[in-house]
Design a protein around this motif. Sequence first.
Motif, PDB file in Angstrom:
ATOM      1  N   ILE A  98       0.880  -5.973  -0.947  1.00 51.04           N
ATOM      2  CA  ILE A  98       0.949  -5.396   0.399  1.00 51.04           C
ATOM      3  C   ILE A  98       0.405  -3.974   0.391  1.00 51.04           C
ATOM      4  O   ILE A  98      -0.374  -3.582   1.276  1.00 51.04           O
ATOM      5  CB  ILE A  98       2.403  -5.444   0.911  1.00 51.04           C
ATOM      6  N   ALA A  99       0.801  -3.182  -0.605  1.00 53.16           N
ATOM      7  CA  ALA A  99       0.290  -1.814  -0.714  1.00 53.16           C
ATOM      8  C   ALA A  99      -1.233  -1.810  -0.849  1.00 53.16           C
ATOM      9  O   ALA A  99      -1.931  -0.999  -0.216  1.00 53.16           O
ATOM     10  CB  ALA A  99       0.933  -1.101  -1.895  1.00 53.16           C
ATOM     11  N   TYR A 100      -1.762  -2.736  -1.655  1.00 53.22           N
ATOM     12  CA  TYR A 100      -3.215  -2.834  -1.850  1.00 53.22           C
ATOM     13  C   TYR A 100      -3.913  -3.217  -0.545  1.00 53.22           C
ATOM     14  O   TYR A 100      -4.929  -2.617  -0.168  1.00 53.22           O
ATOM     15  CB  TYR A 100      -3.519  -3.866  -2.936  1.00 53.22           C
ATOM     16  N   ARG A 101      -3.370  -4.223   0.135  1.00 48.20           N
ATOM     17  CA  ARG A 101      -3.974  -4.669   1.393  1.00 48.20           C
ATOM     18  C   ARG A 101      -3.973  -3.565   2.453  1.00 48.20           C
ATOM     19  O   ARG A 101      -4.845  -3.534   3.321  1.00 48.20           O
ATOM     20  CB  ARG A 101      -3.240  -5.902   1.928  1.00 48.20           C
ATOM     21  N   MET A 102      -3.023  -2.656   2.361  1.00 47.50           N
ATOM     22  CA  MET A 102      -2.935  -1.560   3.324  1.00 47.50           C
ATOM     23  C   MET A 102      -3.760  -0.344   2.911  1.00 47.50           C
ATOM     24  O   MET A 102      -3.703   0.698   3.555  1.00 47.50           O
ATOM     25  CB  MET A 102      -1.474  -1.165   3.516  1.00 47.50           C
ATOM     26  N   GLY A 103      -4.485  -0.458   1.801  1.00 49.73           N
ATOM     27  CA  GLY A 103      -5.340   0.634   1.370  1.00 49.73           C
ATOM     28  C   GLY A 103      -4.604   1.790   0.737  1.00 49.73           C
ATOM     29  O   GLY A 103      -5.114   2.921   0.722  1.00 49.73           O
ATOM     30  N   GLN A 104      -3.422   1.513   0.158  1.00 46.29           N
ATOM     31  CA  GLN A 104      -2.615   2.582  -0.428  1.00 46.29           C
ATOM     32  C   GLN A 104      -2.826   2.741  -1.926  1.00 46.29           C
ATOM     33  O   GLN A 104      -2.110   3.509  -2.583  1.00 46.29           O
ATOM     34  CB  GLN A 104      -1.132   2.337  -0.116  1.00 46.29           C
ATOM     35  N   GLY A 105      -3.766   2.016  -2.478  1.00 42.63           N
ATOM     36  CA  GLY A 105      -4.117   2.214  -3.881  1.00 42.63           C
ATOM     37  C   GLY A 105      -3.023   1.805  -4.843  1.00 42.63           C
ATOM     38  O   GLY A 105      -2.350   0.799  -4.655  1.00 42.63           O
TER      39      GLY A 105
END
Length: 333
Positions: A98-105
Motif C-alpha cells: 500500500i505504501a508503495y502504491r501510494m508513492g511513499q517509497g
Amino acid sequence: MQVPGMSAAVVAGLGTCLPSTKVDNASLPDDLDTSDEWIRTRTGISARRRTAPDVSVNDLACAAAANAMSSAGTGTVGALILATTTPERPCPPAAPEIAYRMGQGRIPAFDVSAVCSGFLYAAAAAGGLITAGIVDSVLVVAAETYSRIVDPLDRSTAVLFGDGAGAVLLRRGSPAEQGALLAFDLGSDGSGAELIRVPGTREQPTGERWFSMAGRKVYLQAVEQMTNSALRVMKDCAWSPETLDLLVPHQANARIVEAVAKRLGLPPERAVCALAEVGNTAAASIPLALAEAMAAHELEPGDRTVLTAFGGGLTWASAALVWPRLTAVHSEI
C-alpha cells in the motif's frame, strides 16, 4: 496519559472509502430466513456495502489512506500501519504494498491483526513511533472485506458485516493541541480465543473457512470490556462520563452501542451509532463512524471524545482525545 512537555501524536486528517455496491436487507438471500424488520430490530442495520470481485482490500485501503492525506493537506508520510482481518493473502503483509502504491517509497510499513480493535491498536503503535521520535507522521489505515470470509447463508453473521475502509493521519505535535491522543487503554484475554474465529488450515484443511462468533457471549464481553476500557482512559484524562461530549464505540450492532452508553450513564445522543447503512465493518468501523458523526454534526471541534472497541483475540482498546478542526474526505470504489 501524555506527560506535559512531551510530544504527542495528533490527528491531522481523516479519510474513508466504501464500496459502491449497497445491499439492503430486502436484497439478502431468501435462504437466510430473515426479514428487514427482524434485522433492524435486533441489529439496527438496514444495509451494508459489498466489494466488487475486481476490488481488493488493498484498493479500499489505498483510497482511504489517500483521502486521509488529502484531508491533512500532505503528500508524504513517515510510516504506514494497516489494521485488517481480511488480507488478500497471509504473507507478505499488505502495508508495504500500500505504501508503495501510494508513492511513499521505503517507509516503515506493517500490518496489525486485532480484529475489531485493530484500528485503535494500530493508532497506539503509531503514537509510540511518533512520541519515540522514530517518525514524524504515520498513516493508520483500517480496511476490511468481511463479505469474503462470512458465510452468505449464516444468518448470525451475514446480516451484520459490511466492507469498507477508514484512515487517519497522525503527526507529531503537542499534548495541548486539539487532536492529540491523550490516553490509551489496551487489553486482551486469550481464554476467549474461540469466541470469534476463522478456522486455520490445520484444523480445516479443505473447504470454506468461514468467520464465526458466539453471539451472546461476545455481546456480554463486548459491553463489559468496552465500558471498563472507556472508563480507564477517562480516568487517565481526569474526565468523567458527565464531562464527556461523545463516545465513538466500535459499530458491532446497535444493541451493544446502546448497552455501553447505558452502562456509562450517557444519553443515547452522546454515543455514535452509525452502522445503519454500512453494517459492522470491523476494524474500519471507528474511522467510518467518526466521519459519519462529523457529517451529522454530532462531532465538533473541541469535543471531548473517547473511542472504544472490542474484537477477537479477545482484544479491547480505547483512546481519548479532544476532537480537532479538520475536513474528512470520502470516496467510493
